[in-house]
Structures are given as C-alpha cells and as structure tokens.
Design an enzyme around this catalytic site. Structure first.
Site, PDB file in Angstrom:
ATOM      1  N   GLY A 170       0.823  -1.219   0.000  1.00  0.00           N
ATOM      2  CA  GLY A 170       0.000   0.000   0.000  1.00  0.00           C
ATOM      3  C   GLY A 170       0.851   1.261   0.000  1.00  0.00           C
ATOM      4  O   GLY A 170       0.551   2.232  -0.699  1.00  0.00           O
ATOM      5  N   ASP A 171       1.930   1.229   0.792  1.00  0.00           N
ATOM      6  CA  ASP A 171       2.830   2.389   0.834  1.00  0.00           C
ATOM      7  C   ASP A 171       3.488   2.595  -0.531  1.00  0.00           C
ATOM      8  O   ASP A 171       3.702   3.728  -0.967  1.00  0.00           O
ATOM      9  CB  ASP A 171       3.921   2.170   1.886  1.00  0.00           C
ATOM     10  CG  ASP A 171       3.345   1.842   3.253  1.00  0.00           C
ATOM     11  OD1 ASP A 171       2.225   2.318   3.550  1.00  0.00           O
ATOM     12  OD2 ASP A 171       3.994   1.099   4.005  1.00  0.00           O
TER      13      ASP A 171
END
Lengths: 304, 304
Positions: A248-249
C-alpha cells in the site's frame, strides 16, 4: 519537495524460527532488520523511482539511530525530531505461520509535536506532504486532523494514508490523495462489500466529501481511482505474491512520484498500481526497475 | 583485576504481550531492554558488590553500542572487540506462559579471536578470568578449551561456567571454579539423579579430574561445594522465586567477589549462595544490599 511524515517509525525485525513453540526456548535461523514505518516506506520507494523526499517524524534512542543510519546509507534525506526513549521494534516472526509483535515506541510530548508543526509551517504550496502510519503514545487520535488543517491553511498539498475512521474528518481539507484499501473502505462506512460494484458509491462519496483523488486498493484484484472526472479501474497484475507488507505504501509512492513531476493523473494511477504490485511480487520494497517494468502492463478502464 | 569474557552478548528484550496469539498481530504492553550475556551478568553483580571487573568479548552494530552504552552508564569497564554485524537480540516474551526467541549474533572471525587471545595474554597470575556463556557463529566448540589452555600456560587463574560437555576437557587445566547445576552435572556424565546423595560422587569426580572448586547449584535446594578439603552443603534459602534468569551467573559472581579479596573459600561459597538466591528473589539481577542481607543466612554443613 515531497515530505513524508512518520510519527511512529519502527525497526522491522524479521526473524525466521522453524517450528516456533510457545513456552519454549526458540532460536532464529534467519534475521533481517529494516527501517520501518509507512512514511519511511513511501520515501524508500520514491528513492527507488529517483524522486527525492525528506523523512520527517520522531525517532529516539539506539533504535532511532539505526533508522537514521540505514536511511542515510540509502542516501535518503531525514530531518527527524529526536525524542527521549527508544524507537520501537516490530517483530515479524515467520514460522509455519506469520506472527507479528509490535512494540510501543516513545511517548511524544507537546514540545516535539510543536517542533514538527514548525517544520510543516516552513513548507509551501510547491511542496507535497504525505501523512501515513500509526499514532504514537502521548498523541491525540486527532493529530492528523490537526496537522492537515495546519498545512491546508498554508495551501500545501497533502496525501493521507491512515486506517482510522478519522480519515473522514480530514476530507473537508481537500487531500490530494487518500488511499483506503477495500477493508478500510468498509470499516469507514461501517458496512461490508461482496463485489467491486458495491464499493463504487462509497468511493464516490469520499470524492464528494472533499478528496481530490481516492485510490482504492483491492489486493490481487487491483485498484480503482475515483475523482471528479470519473471512476477508473485497473485490474490486478499477474505475478507471484511474496510480500503484502509495504504494498500500500508503494502504491502511494508510485502515485506521488508522478504528481511531483506534474504528470497526468492517470499516469500517476498507473505508477501507483505498478509500484504496489512490484512490492507484492518482491521480498522487500520493490526496486525501481521492477516498477518500471510493470507500468506499461497496467490497463486502465474508465467506468463512469 | 577480574576479567569476564562474553563471546556472544545479547540485548535481553523483555516484552509483555497479554494473550499472545500465534498467527496474529500482537502488541506489547511492557518493554524492557537489558545488556545480556552470562559474563556481563557476572560483571554487573560484581559491581553491585563493589568489586571491579573488565568486560571482554565481542560486540557489533547498533545493538552492540547499546550494550557498551548501558554498561558505561552503570560505570562498568568494557574492553570489547568490535566485530561486523549486530550483537543479537534475545526476546523474552511474557504472556500466560514465557517464550524465548534467541537471535544468532555476529559471525566471529579468526582475526577477532586473535585479538581476544592477545588481550588474555596480557593478563597475569594476579588476575582472574571468568569464561561463561554460549559460543557465537564461526567459532569452534573447542574455543573454551583453547582459551583455557592459553591462560593456564600463563598461570592465570580462571573460572568456567559453560553448559557443554566440553567442560570435562578443561578440567585438566585446573580451573579455580566451575559451576554446573544439577541438570548439567547429570548431562555431563550422561546419567540422572534422584537425590543429592547420588550427585556427591560425580561432584568429587570433577575435583579428582582437576577442578579446584566445584560449585553445584540445585535451584531451590541450595548448593554444594566440592574441593580437596571435602564436600559442603548449603541448603536453599527461603524466599519467593521471581526470576531464575541470571541466578547461576550471580552465584559465580558472589563466589568470585570473595576470591578476589583473598577470603576463605567457605566465605566465597556463602557469597555465592547468597548472590544466586538474591537474584532469584528479584525481578532483575540482585542489588548488593539484598545479597549482603542474605549472606549471614547461609548455613554451611561439612558432609565429608
């Protein structure tokens, strides 16, 4: 300049213990230590894409020194605020199953928050600030709302990636990007989804509430982008899932990497999907070449 | 001067996790970090008894710096050899039950071993060297035999507290003290015991094989001392067991603290038993005042 804010960094201490047994003396057979924390992950991926950023946040003690040193070795720029106490250690225990044990980290005092706010106040509308990750001890659950209000009043564009319901509170300040995953979208609205179609009105609602771009990640099912021009869908890329941590990052970083180069928003979407997938297909955060190899494989369909 | 040798120091990372669950994300509610390793424990207890010692051994990385700094804060003297790689982290996970996960630590190369041998070669017959603890990666199981031979040839008195069967190999070099516990005594001779009386001939055998003093620890059942003058028994002291970790190291330190002051050997035995018990009755290694309060409570009976 892009600034990433990590309020509660961590050493990710990844250990392999064959046949881990509770109530016994176990011995590791493999050990890795990484500088962890969502904002730091974003900066590391940005670096892999040759985009500079500055790491902000709070570090302390010998574990904090480890993070400073490792990031410095990777030629990342840091401007952390030193706090008393040791930056936490998050244990990722890999055995037949995966078990995580997250440490607490230092208690942040108002003087340290004040120092961070002062750093943010020095930014301008040509900068971009990425807020992400968990909230340390001693800090109000409303901290992201406070920080976002501060930067919004200074017309500094910002991105928020947090999994708390407080995400709704920051929408009125018009974040450039938010990136809930499908679980978080369900939690925010206290509902559940059986299909992507059911998620669409909720993604649109986040735009109506103020988000410029909503990047909805759905694991192997790819991602969707919601903004004022419509709803876009990118199916998941094909590859072997090795590691969902930091995916996600990476998606945030990929998206932001293009924003900072004033590329089209759909190009940013492509880079986001490619970066998230490349990390999922790697043991650690993805190298730049893996991301670039995936960018052209991302297909985007406009739905509305 | 007393030198303690810790080949594989550790950070003891003590964490409390209520209702620890494998395969889940757990969060700590309490965290403590201590400099660990058997030789370091001996030096810390010696310090609590106002006896100086110098910590030798191998440390590396940011975790090694933690150990240096903590010992320095406690005003302990160190002369560690810096090695590449990080000193290990040993996790002590306290939940409904206690689980330990020991890290590996750095690989020691011949150049580092050579540096240690060089330090030991500078010692004299008025010094005392305490060898204890586990053997790091890259080092032969025979390392203690090698080191003991070296110091023995220089007429430097030494103490050995290791749990390997290699203990037998070092007896011919006449250690001033060895400190097996009852489990280790059984393992060394590949037997088992139902009573203290059954252990006596084995303790005597260790003396016959060369040990000047054999301090046999038996947990709550106290301890026994074997040497050329006879067999002595000290019944266990009464108290609430809080922590058995470091109790054996404390016993060694208590004994050694008196040797270095040229006290009678039975006084050394008393201090050994008092120190071991005081640590068992404390959450951490015992403070000096707790040890002194127990010394006069130790009763010694001569059996033969």
């Amino acid at each position: 300049m892009i600034y990433t804010v990590t309020l509660n960094p961590a050493i990710d201490y990844v250990i392999r213990v064959p046949e881990f047994q509770v109530d016994q003396l176990n011995k590791t057979t493999e050990e890795y230590k990484f500088p962890g924390g969502k904002g730091i992950n974003v900066s590391r991926i940005l670096k892999n894409l040759d985009v500079e950023s500055i790491n902000l946040g709070f570090v302390g003690g010998f574990t904090g020194s480890f993070i400073r040193n490792k990031l410095s070795e990777e030629r990342l720029i840091t401007d952390f605020i030193e706090v008393p106490g040791d930056t936490r250690i998050n244990i990722k225990l890999k055995s037949d199953v995966e078990t995580e044990i997250n440490g607490q980290g230092p208690t942040i005092e108002s003087v340290h928050l004040h120092a961070l706010k002062s750093q943010l106040s020095d930014c301008t509308s040509s900068d971009l600030i990425v807020f992400s990750g968990s909230i340390p001890k001693g800090v109000s659950e409303d901290i992201y709302t406070e920080l976002v209000q501060l930067v919004s009043e200074l017309n500094i564009p910002f991105v928020v990636d947090i999994s708390s319901e407080k995400l709704l509170d920051i929408l009125k300040f018009s974040p450039t990007l938010i990136k809930p995953n499908h679980h978080e979208l369900a939690d925010i609205f206290n509902t559940s989804f059986n299909s992507f179609e059911e998620m669409i009105p909720y993604g649109q609602k986040l735009v109506a509430m103020g988000a410029e771009n909503v990047l909805l990640s759905m694991g192997k099912d790819g991602a969707a982008l919601f903004n004022e021009t419509g709803v876009y869908r990118a199916p998941g890329l094909v590859g072997q899932l090795k590691n969902s941590v930091g995916s996600g990052d990476s998606m945030v970083a990929g998206f932001v990497s293009q924003l900072s180069q004033e590329k089209e928003i759909l190009e940013a979407f492509k880079y986001g999907v490619a970066s998230g997938s490349a990390t999922a297909f790697n043991d650690d955060l993805a190298p730049g070449k893996d991301i670039l190899a995936l960018v052209e494989k991302v297909k985007i369909n406009k739905l509305t």
